[in-house]
Design an enzyme around this catalytic site. Structure first.
Site, PDB file in Angstrom:
ATOM      1  N   SER A 194      12.790  25.204   1.338  1.00 18.05           N
ATOM      2  CA  SER A 194      12.749  25.176   2.582  1.00 18.05           C
ATOM      3  C   SER A 194      12.627  26.787   3.504  1.00 18.05           C
ATOM      4  O   SER A 194      12.078  26.852   4.204  1.00 18.05           O
ATOM      5  CB  SER A 194      13.834  24.423   3.408  1.00 18.05           C
ATOM      6  OG  SER A 194      14.924  24.077   2.203  1.00 18.05           O
ATOM      7  N   GLU A 195      13.407  27.622   2.477  1.00 15.76           N
ATOM      8  CA  GLU A 195      13.397  29.000   3.109  1.00 15.76           C
ATOM      9  C   GLU A 195      11.887  29.607   2.875  1.00 15.76           C
ATOM     10  O   GLU A 195      11.284  30.217   3.782  1.00 15.76           O
ATOM     11  CB  GLU A 195      14.319  29.788   2.223  1.00 15.76           C
ATOM     12  CG  GLU A 195      15.709  29.717   2.907  1.00 15.76           C
ATOM     13  CD  GLU A 195      16.740  30.119   1.713  1.00 15.76           C
ATOM     14  OE1 GLU A 195      16.170  30.632   0.767  1.00 15.76           O
ATOM     15  OE2 GLU A 195      18.092  29.709   2.097  1.00 15.76           O
TER      16      GLU A 195
ATOM     17  N   SER B 154      14.097  22.069  -2.475  1.00 21.37           N
ATOM     18  CA  SER B 154      15.146  22.498  -2.635  1.00 21.37           C
ATOM     19  C   SER B 154      15.475  23.556  -1.394  1.00 21.37           C
ATOM     20  O   SER B 154      14.364  23.740  -0.566  1.00 21.37           O
ATOM     21  CB  SER B 154      15.081  23.442  -3.822  1.00 21.37           C
ATOM     22  OG  SER B 154      13.977  24.595  -3.497  1.00 21.37           O
ATOM     23  N   LYS B 155      16.703  24.140  -1.657  1.00 22.23           N
ATOM     24  CA  LYS B 155      17.054  24.810  -0.489  1.00 22.23           C
ATOM     25  C   LYS B 155      16.038  26.177  -0.389  1.00 22.23           C
ATOM     26  O   LYS B 155      15.392  26.791   0.701  1.00 22.23           O
ATOM     27  CB  LYS B 155      18.405  25.802  -0.437  1.00 22.23           C
ATOM     28  CG  LYS B 155      19.083  25.968   0.742  1.00 22.23           C
ATOM     29  CD  LYS B 155      20.362  26.388   0.353  1.00 22.23           C
ATOM     30  CE  LYS B 155      21.085  26.816   1.746  1.00 22.23           C
ATOM     31  NZ  LYS B 155      22.167  27.710   1.587  1.00 22.23           N
ATOM     32  N   ARG B 156      15.551  26.762  -1.579  1.00 25.06           N
ATOM     33  CA  ARG B 156      14.710  27.744  -1.706  1.00 25.06           C
ATOM     34  C   ARG B 156      13.282  27.418  -1.103  1.00 25.06           C
ATOM     35  O   ARG B 156      12.691  28.127  -0.322  1.00 25.06           O
ATOM     36  CB  ARG B 156      14.544  28.153  -3.227  1.00 25.06           C
ATOM     37  CG  ARG B 156      13.949  29.622  -3.037  1.00 25.06           C
ATOM     38  CD  ARG B 156      14.045  30.618  -4.276  1.00 25.06           C
ATOM     39  NE  ARG B 156      14.999  30.550  -5.186  1.00 25.06           N
ATOM     40  CZ  ARG B 156      14.349  30.085  -6.719  1.00 25.06           C
ATOM     41  NH1 ARG B 156      13.294  29.762  -6.729  1.00 25.06           N
ATOM     42  NH2 ARG B 156      15.306  29.921  -7.435  1.00 25.06           N
TER      43      ARG B 156
END
Ligand code: GLU
Length: 499
Positions: A260-261, A256-258
């Site tokens: 990748s962060e 998810s985007k989270r």
């Protein structure tokens, strides 16, 4: 599976909605390999019709990443080509023409429902309900055209049959059949006149004569709709391949985007634009990406882009989702670093020294450093940390580091002085001439060779770990070696005065 016997026309069709990640890189790579293997064309098409999600700069970053990986395209928005334009917002009138054709043939309709204002947010339930109730379905073309001419806002929807089923085929996954009753009247053209992906992809792939479309499996749920649009327009479909998605490094679910962060905080990244700064070679990233979901056999793992062009085959793709494995990337990076010609490696490490603030003006020295680092690096960004001392005019070892294990400052000073004299007196300076005399000196002083070499390492590199000491000293050069020993002696003298 259908390995092409004719030149394949393939496309990479990203949406510039954010940073380019590994999944897109792999999709681009597989398409590229098929094109190059068959002597076909690799096309870059920018799918930018979703203006709300458009991210300025994303297109530039993605082109830069593709170029960095070595995946050059034959047709695209920047290089042009006979099937252009290659940016979807520049193809608006083309889509409108075919959308109108679908309407005139009764396969699509104008919908004036207010819900269409929420076209982005339409849920599957809303879509389903809408399909049952939409008055637009029953309007005559004249009635609809009259409402349009009066300026009434509208979208164009696909008229999905209520009965029957559709079968679409993926070359890796086989046939996928779906009852039409489970599908919806998808929006094809939005109220701003721009098509959605589903319509644009069909029209573009057809007009651009795409033979094989390799795209992420995230499009599988709407794949049947694409089949319907092809049928409605009376066109043949390309050969479809939907490689699997990537899973998080722990294998538990999709990235998810989270996620990748969080990875960025750990110093890892799934964005292609970050790999260079992190010290990865494009060759290694290509090798690594290729093997997430494809294999040649159960043992070969080292591939250059040329090898892949030769060996890639659709038959060997795997539909199973694969977890991203960063230690594999480090492993491949090491392998590819060792395969480089050392002159090439020298060129590639130079910017990392410069970014770290070193002035690299001695190319011979850089070449020698590259040779010694070649077997000692997993990523290129380690170069300044491992070998920055070569470029320093002065170094300042920790005074205490110059005192040998279980030795006094006096004894260390004596050892340092003797080492200096020995090196200064050698007729010439190399591992052959210096190694044995330095070992003999250690014995004479009742010390271990480790004391002598440990001192030299600290005095010359200030580092606990460095390339082998003779290689290091040869690159530093006798003059500078003596200068650094002299400085160390001065430091030790100060220490003995304090004692
Ligand atoms: N624009 C789509 C995406 O970025 C491309 C899908 C395709 O390759 O057809 O996911």
């Amino acid at each position: 599976m259908t390995q092409p016997s004719q030149p394949a026309r393939v496309r990479f069709a990203p949406s510039p909605t954010g940073r380019t990640h590994l999944g897109s890189g792999r999709t681009a790579l597989y398409n590229y390999l098929l094109a190059r293997q068959t002597g076909g064309q690799f096309i870059l098409r920018i799918e930018d019709t979703d203006q709300k999600r458009y991210v300025p700069g994303a297109e530039e970053e993605l082109m830069e990443s593709l170029r960095w990986l070595g995946l050059d395209w034959d047709e695209g928005p920047d290089v042009g080509g006979p099937y252009g334009p290659y940016r979807q917002t520049e193809r608006k009138s083309i889509y409108q023409k075919y959308a109108r054709q679908l309407i005139e043939n009764g396969q699509a309709y104008y919908c004036f429902c207010p819900t269409t204002k929420a076209e982005e947010a339409e849920s599957p339930q809303q879509r389903r309900q809408h399909r049952e109730l939409c008055p637009g379905r029953d309007l005559t073309l004249n009635e609809a055209d009259a409402r349009r001419s009066s300026g009434e806002e509208h979208v164009i929807r696909f008229r999905m049959p209520f009965e029957g089923s559709i079968t679409v085929s993926d070359a890796m996954r086989g046939d996928i059949s779906v009852e039409n009753s489970t599908l919806d009247d998808y929006i094809l053209v939005k109220s701003n006149g721009l098509p959605v992906y589903h319509l644009a992809v069909v029209i573009d792939d057809h007009l651009m004569e795409i033979t094989h479309a390799i795209r992420t499996s995230e499009w599988l749920p709407t794949f049947p709709l694409h089949g319907h649009i092809y049928n409605a327009l009376g066109w043949d479909q390309p050969i479809w391949v939907h490689p699997s998605i990537f899973l998080k490094p722990d294998g538990k679910g999709k990235m998810s985007k989270r996620d990748s962060e969080a990875l960025l905080e750990e110093g890892k990244s799934i964005f292609l634009g970050d790999f260079k700064d992190m010290g990865y070679l494009p060759e290694a990233v290509v090798n690594w990406m290729a093997l997430i979901g494809w294999s040649y056999d159960d043992k070969t793992e080292f591939f250059t882009l040329e090898n892949l062009i030769e060996k890639f085959s659709l038959e060997k793709l795997s539909p199973a989702p694969a977890a991203i494995n960063f230690s594999k990337l480090d492993h491949f990076n090491g392998l590819h670093i060792r395969e480089l010609d050392s002159t090439d490696l020298a060129k590639r490490i130079k910017p990392y020294f410069e970014v770290a603030g070193y002035t690299v003006d001695d190319e011979d020295k850089l070449q020698q450093i590259a040779e010694t680092l070649q077997v000692r690096m997993a990523t290129l960004d380690e170069a300044p940390e491992k070998a920055g001392f070569f470029f320093k005019d002065e170094i300042h070892p920790e005074p205490e580091s110059l005192i040998g294990k279980k030795m006094t400052a006096f004894a260390s000073l004596e050892m340092a002085t003797r080492i200096y004299e020995l090196i200064a007196a050698l007729p010439d300076f190399s591992e052959e001439t210096a190694n044995q005399p330095l070992r003999d000196l250690a014995v004479e002083l009742g010390l271990k060779a480790g004391h002598v070499f440990g001192f030299l390492r600290n005095a010359i590199t200030t580092q606990k770990v460095s390339p082998p000491i003779f290689e290091t000293m040869t690159i530093v050069g006798r003059e500078k070696v003596l200068e650094r020993i002299e400085n160390a002696i001065a430091t030790l003298e100060k220490l003995t005065q304090n004692d």
